[in-house]
Scaffold this motif. Structure first.
Motif, PDB file in Angstrom:
ATOM      1  N   GLY A 133     153.920  76.359  85.204  1.00  0.00           N
ATOM      2  CA  GLY A 133     152.492  76.627  85.349  1.00  0.00           C
ATOM      3  C   GLY A 133     152.022  76.161  86.703  1.00  0.00           C
ATOM      4  O   GLY A 133     152.593  76.529  87.728  1.00  0.00           O
ATOM      5  N   LEU A 134     150.991  75.304  86.707  1.00  0.00           N
ATOM      6  CA  LEU A 134     150.461  74.805  87.979  1.00  0.00           C
ATOM      7  C   LEU A 134     149.948  73.384  87.790  1.00  0.00           C
ATOM      8  O   LEU A 134     149.101  73.129  86.935  1.00  0.00           O
ATOM      9  CB  LEU A 134     149.313  75.709  88.458  1.00  0.00           C
ATOM     10  CG  LEU A 134     148.689  75.349  89.806  1.00  0.00           C
ATOM     11  CD1 LEU A 134     149.694  75.581  90.941  1.00  0.00           C
ATOM     12  CD2 LEU A 134     147.417  76.172  90.049  1.00  0.00           C
ATOM     13  N   GLU A 135     150.462  72.461  88.631  1.00  0.00           N
ATOM     14  CA  GLU A 135     149.930  71.093  88.591  1.00  0.00           C
ATOM     15  C   GLU A 135     148.488  71.088  89.105  1.00  0.00           C
ATOM     16  O   GLU A 135     148.182  71.785  90.080  1.00  0.00           O
ATOM     17  CB  GLU A 135     150.763  70.154  89.471  1.00  0.00           C
ATOM     18  CG  GLU A 135     152.216  70.023  89.078  1.00  0.00           C
ATOM     19  CD  GLU A 135     153.137  70.884  89.914  1.00  0.00           C
ATOM     20  OE1 GLU A 135     153.865  70.352  90.767  1.00  0.00           O
ATOM     21  OE2 GLU A 135     153.106  72.126  89.717  1.00  0.00           O
ATOM     22  N   ALA A 136     147.669  70.310  88.441  1.00  0.00           N
ATOM     23  CA  ALA A 136     146.273  70.181  88.879  1.00  0.00           C
ATOM     24  C   ALA A 136     145.713  68.856  88.373  1.00  0.00           C
ATOM     25  O   ALA A 136     146.276  68.244  87.449  1.00  0.00           O
ATOM     26  CB  ALA A 136     145.435  71.354  88.366  1.00  0.00           C
ATOM     27  N   HIS A 137     144.608  68.442  88.975  1.00  0.00           N
ATOM     28  CA  HIS A 137     144.003  67.161  88.612  1.00  0.00           C
ATOM     29  C   HIS A 137     143.477  67.233  87.176  1.00  0.00           C
ATOM     30  O   HIS A 137     142.820  68.204  86.786  1.00  0.00           O
ATOM     31  CB  HIS A 137     142.864  66.837  89.588  1.00  0.00           C
ATOM     32  CG  HIS A 137     142.456  65.407  89.580  1.00  0.00           C
ATOM     33  ND1 HIS A 137     141.939  64.780  88.460  1.00  0.00           N
ATOM     34  CD2 HIS A 137     142.471  64.463  90.568  1.00  0.00           C
ATOM     35  CE1 HIS A 137     141.657  63.532  88.750  1.00  0.00           C
ATOM     36  NE2 HIS A 137     141.964  63.304  90.027  1.00  0.00           N
ATOM     37  N   ALA A 138     143.762  66.186  86.405  1.00  0.00           N
ATOM     38  CA  ALA A 138     143.382  66.163  84.989  1.00  0.00           C
ATOM     39  C   ALA A 138     141.871  66.093  84.791  1.00  0.00           C
ATOM     40  O   ALA A 138     141.368  66.509  83.737  1.00  0.00           O
ATOM     41  CB  ALA A 138     144.058  64.973  84.281  1.00  0.00           C
ATOM     42  N   GLY A 139     141.145  65.565  85.770  1.00  0.00           N
ATOM     43  CA  GLY A 139     139.698  65.427  85.606  1.00  0.00           C
ATOM     44  C   GLY A 139     138.896  66.652  85.982  1.00  0.00           C
ATOM     45  O   GLY A 139     138.157  67.209  85.163  1.00  0.00           O
ATOM     46  N   PRO A 140     139.017  67.129  87.208  1.00  0.00           N
ATOM     47  CA  PRO A 140     138.146  68.225  87.658  1.00  0.00           C
ATOM     48  C   PRO A 140     138.495  69.599  87.091  1.00  0.00           C
ATOM     49  O   PRO A 140     137.678  70.524  87.192  1.00  0.00           O
ATOM     50  CB  PRO A 140     138.354  68.227  89.185  1.00  0.00           C
ATOM     51  CG  PRO A 140     138.939  66.894  89.514  1.00  0.00           C
ATOM     52  CD  PRO A 140     139.761  66.519  88.324  1.00  0.00           C
ATOM     53  N   THR A 141     139.691  69.776  86.517  1.00  0.00           N
ATOM     54  CA  THR A 141     140.127  71.115  86.104  1.00  0.00           C
ATOM     55  C   THR A 141     139.694  71.412  84.678  1.00  0.00           C
ATOM     56  O   THR A 141     140.164  70.770  83.731  1.00  0.00           O
ATOM     57  CB  THR A 141     141.652  71.250  86.208  1.00  0.00           C
ATOM     58  OG1 THR A 141     142.103  70.783  87.474  1.00  0.00           O
ATOM     59  CG2 THR A 141     142.073  72.702  86.008  1.00  0.00           C
ATOM     60  N   PRO A 142     138.776  72.391  84.472  1.00  0.00           N
ATOM     61  CA  PRO A 142     138.335  72.722  83.109  1.00  0.00           C
ATOM     62  C   PRO A 142     139.494  73.209  82.247  1.00  0.00           C
ATOM     63  O   PRO A 142     140.466  73.781  82.734  1.00  0.00           O
ATOM     64  CB  PRO A 142     137.299  73.834  83.339  1.00  0.00           C
ATOM     65  CG  PRO A 142     136.900  73.711  84.768  1.00  0.00           C
ATOM     66  CD  PRO A 142     138.097  73.198  85.484  1.00  0.00           C
ATOM     67  N   MET A 143     139.348  73.026  80.944  1.00  0.00           N
ATOM     68  CA  MET A 143     140.415  73.381  80.014  1.00  0.00           C
ATOM     69  C   MET A 143     140.744  74.871  80.071  1.00  0.00           C
ATOM     70  O   MET A 143     141.912  75.264  79.994  1.00  0.00           O
ATOM     71  CB  MET A 143     140.035  72.985  78.584  1.00  0.00           C
ATOM     72  CG  MET A 143     139.781  71.492  78.386  1.00  0.00           C
ATOM     73  SD  MET A 143     141.215  70.455  78.784  1.00  0.00           S
ATOM     74  CE  MET A 143     142.332  70.900  77.445  1.00  0.00           C
ATOM     75  N   ASN A 144     139.727  75.710  80.233  1.00  0.00           N
ATOM     76  CA  ASN A 144     139.968  77.151  80.184  1.00  0.00           C
ATOM     77  C   ASN A 144     140.558  77.717  81.470  1.00  0.00           C
ATOM     78  O   ASN A 144     140.922  78.897  81.522  1.00  0.00           O
ATOM     79  CB  ASN A 144     138.674  77.900  79.831  1.00  0.00           C
ATOM     80  CG  ASN A 144     137.611  77.736  80.892  1.00  0.00           C
ATOM     81  OD1 ASN A 144     137.430  76.650  81.433  1.00  0.00           O
ATOM     82  ND2 ASN A 144     136.893  78.815  81.187  1.00  0.00           N
ATOM     83  N   LEU A 145     140.637  76.880  82.512  1.00  0.00           N
ATOM     84  CA  LEU A 145     141.180  77.346  83.787  1.00  0.00           C
ATOM     85  C   LEU A 145     142.536  76.721  84.105  1.00  0.00           C
ATOM     86  O   LEU A 145     143.038  76.852  85.232  1.00  0.00           O
ATOM     87  CB  LEU A 145     140.183  77.042  84.916  1.00  0.00           C
ATOM     88  CG  LEU A 145     138.817  77.733  84.802  1.00  0.00           C
ATOM     89  CD1 LEU A 145     137.931  77.340  85.973  1.00  0.00           C
ATOM     90  CD2 LEU A 145     139.005  79.257  84.741  1.00  0.00           C
ATOM     91  N   ARG A 146     143.125  76.077  83.126  1.00  0.00           N
ATOM     92  CA  ARG A 146     144.408  75.406  83.359  1.00  0.00           C
ATOM     93  C   ARG A 146     145.596  76.344  83.115  1.00  0.00           C
ATOM     94  O   ARG A 146     145.527  77.266  82.311  1.00  0.00           O
ATOM     95  CB  ARG A 146     144.537  74.198  82.424  1.00  0.00           C
ATOM     96  CG  ARG A 146     143.484  73.146  82.657  1.00  0.00           C
ATOM     97  CD  ARG A 146     143.667  71.950  81.746  1.00  0.00           C
ATOM     98  NE  ARG A 146     142.684  70.908  82.027  1.00  0.00           N
ATOM     99  CZ  ARG A 146     142.874  69.619  81.758  1.00  0.00           C
ATOM    100  NH1 ARG A 146     143.985  69.215  81.179  1.00  0.00           N
ATOM    101  NH2 ARG A 146     141.933  68.746  82.057  1.00  0.00           N
ATOM    102  N   ARG A 147     146.691  76.063  83.833  1.00  0.00           N
ATOM    103  CA  ARG A 147     148.007  76.663  83.538  1.00  0.00           C
ATOM    104  C   ARG A 147     148.940  75.502  83.176  1.00  0.00           C
ATOM    105  O   ARG A 147     149.771  75.083  83.969  1.00  0.00           O
ATOM    106  CB  ARG A 147     148.520  77.453  84.743  1.00  0.00           C
ATOM    107  CG  ARG A 147     147.678  78.683  85.082  1.00  0.00           C
ATOM    108  CD  ARG A 147     148.198  79.356  86.330  1.00  0.00           C
ATOM    109  NE  ARG A 147     149.597  79.782  86.151  1.00  0.00           N
ATOM    110  CZ  ARG A 147     150.437  80.022  87.154  1.00  0.00           C
ATOM    111  NH1 ARG A 147     150.018  79.854  88.415  1.00  0.00           N
ATOM    112  NH2 ARG A 147     151.666  80.402  86.907  1.00  0.00           N
TER     113      ARG A 147
END
Length: 429
Positions: free
Chosen positions: A232-246
């Protein structure tokens, strides 16, 4: 169909030496002993080399001829009266899981050795040779796949491909064999085998639950293994909304649930397990961008096993599409169910009856070298109980009484197949 001789009256009261077998098991268990009472003697390590050396030392002390083939399988042979007769073989493996127990594999190898010791002690001649084999890398934990040595021996696994397999540090099987000096050159053929018997702890709870001493193994579950990588894609756990995560971990969790659901849909013999999982980058406040995991599926019926594999593949594709993940699904093992030879199974059953031991027919849920051997030669297995059905664990435990019972069944099954010729002035017990 093979048929075997009725045991001679001179052999029916013969028994193995329970103390000698137990002492051998405990001595072997000191090689790679762990603090919790188990063993860590992984394939083709120096500790496993020490186990191989000790086994060969014991075999040569009994007058056996030792051969080692190109994948490192060890064959220790006690000659029979007929130089043209096929061999009656027993065995298993000496390698262990990283947190393995004392009995998995070793019980089968050392029971075969104890049969030879008993025949020598009583000066018994058999028509067929008796041979004990220690197969290379049965566990498959350091070098996948499992049952590598027997797979190469039987032609189920391709030699060059197996020699190129690597462990987590990039060491190849070829290099590891050279490092412990166990790349052999002896040519041993499956066509030499008249019958193969493999004693083993059950690694499950059925015998203990039914208070049964001997499992007469009629076959084993087929297996499909996959390595799955979800990206998928690593991203910050705080700023990244649930519906926009991979989120690769969310995909892994759903694949695990799907695998279990598929196994439950194929009862009573369906099995589904995720045994390994690694996350990248492995930080508490970073959404996992990649997960690597293993999938293990098993069933007694070939059609059901194939259906399970197709269902898991479809589930992975659907889950990844929904979560925006890429995936790579690589098959690492594909073993058909095994149905053992009737004459060999009958020999085990008759031996248990002769020894007045409680017994039941049973299907093996675990993979064993006998399942490959059974595709090229008559084969069967002998199970004994293990405490709470626990194996691949340092607390794995079997009683001396059950160990002795299983070895005695092996002795009489092998005599049945090999043909008891004579006994001259044995020392007795």
């Amino acid at each position: 169909m093979n048929t075997y001789v009725t045991p001679s009256k001179d052999s029916t009261d013969l028994r193995t030496d329970s103390d000698r077998l137990w002492e051998s098991l405990m001595e072997m268990a000191r090689l790679g002993a762990t603090p919790k009472g188990g063993v860590n003697r992984q394939a083709l390590t120096d500790l496993e080399r020490q186990g191989r050396d000790l086994f060969i030392q014991w075999c040569r002390a009994e007058g056996c001829t030792v051969r080692i083939d190109n994948i490192g399988n060890i064959f220790a042979r006690r000659e029979g009266s007929d130089p043209n007769a096929k061999t009656v073989m027993a065995g298993s493996h000496l390698d262990s899981q990283p947190t393995g127990g004392k009995y998995d594999g070793c019980f089968g190898v050392l029971s075969g050795l104890e049969v030879i010791r008993t025949l020598n002690q009583h000066n018994i001649t058999t028509q067929s040779p008796i041979e004990v084999v220690a197969w290379t890398n049965e566990e498959g934990c350091r070098f996948p796949p499992c049952m590598m040595g027997s797979g190469v021996f039987t032609g189920e696994l391709e030699f060059d491909a197996m020699m190129a397999r690597t462990d987590a540090d990039g060491v190849t099987v070829s290099d590891a064999l050279d490092a412990i000096h166990y790349r052999g050159s002896d040519n041993v053929s499956p066509s030499e085998i008249k019958a193969y018997f493999e004693p083993h702890i059950e690694q499950g709870p059925i015998l203990e639950d039914t208070d049964t001493t001997i499992g007469v193994v009629i076959g084993g579950l087929g297996q499909k293994w996959f390595d799955l990588t979800l990206t998928g894609l690593e991203a910050h756990a705080g700023p990244t909304p649930m519906n926009l995560r991979r989120d690769a971990m969310m995909g892994a969790a759903e694949v695990t649930q799907a695998l279990n659901r598929i196994a439950f849909d194929h009862q009573p013999h369906g099995r589904g397990t995720v045994g390994c999982m690694t996350l990248h980058p492995g930080s508490r406040n970073v959404i996992p961008g990649q997960v690597k995991m293993t999938l293990d599926m098993r069933h007694w019926e070939p059609e059901a096993l194939e259906t399970m594999g197709q269902a898991v593949t479809a589930a992975v594709e659907e889950i990844c599409q929904r979560h925006g993940l890429d995936y790579h699904l690589e098959p690492t093992a594909n073993f058909a169910p095994e149905y053992f030879d009737k004459a060999c199974v009958d020999a085990v059953r008759q031996s248990a009856e002769q020894l007045e031991l409680s017994h039941m027919d049973i299907i093996s849920g675990a993979g064993h070298d006998a399942m490959f051997v059974g595709r090229v030669a008559p084969a069967a297995m002998i199970f004994i109980p293990c405490k709470d059905g626990i194996s691949h664990n340092e607390i794995e435990s079997a009683t001396p009484e059950h160990v002795h019972a299983g070895c005695n069944v092996l002795l009489h099954a092998m005599l049945n197949a090999a043909g008891f010729v004579s006994s001259v002035g044995g020392t007795g017990e």
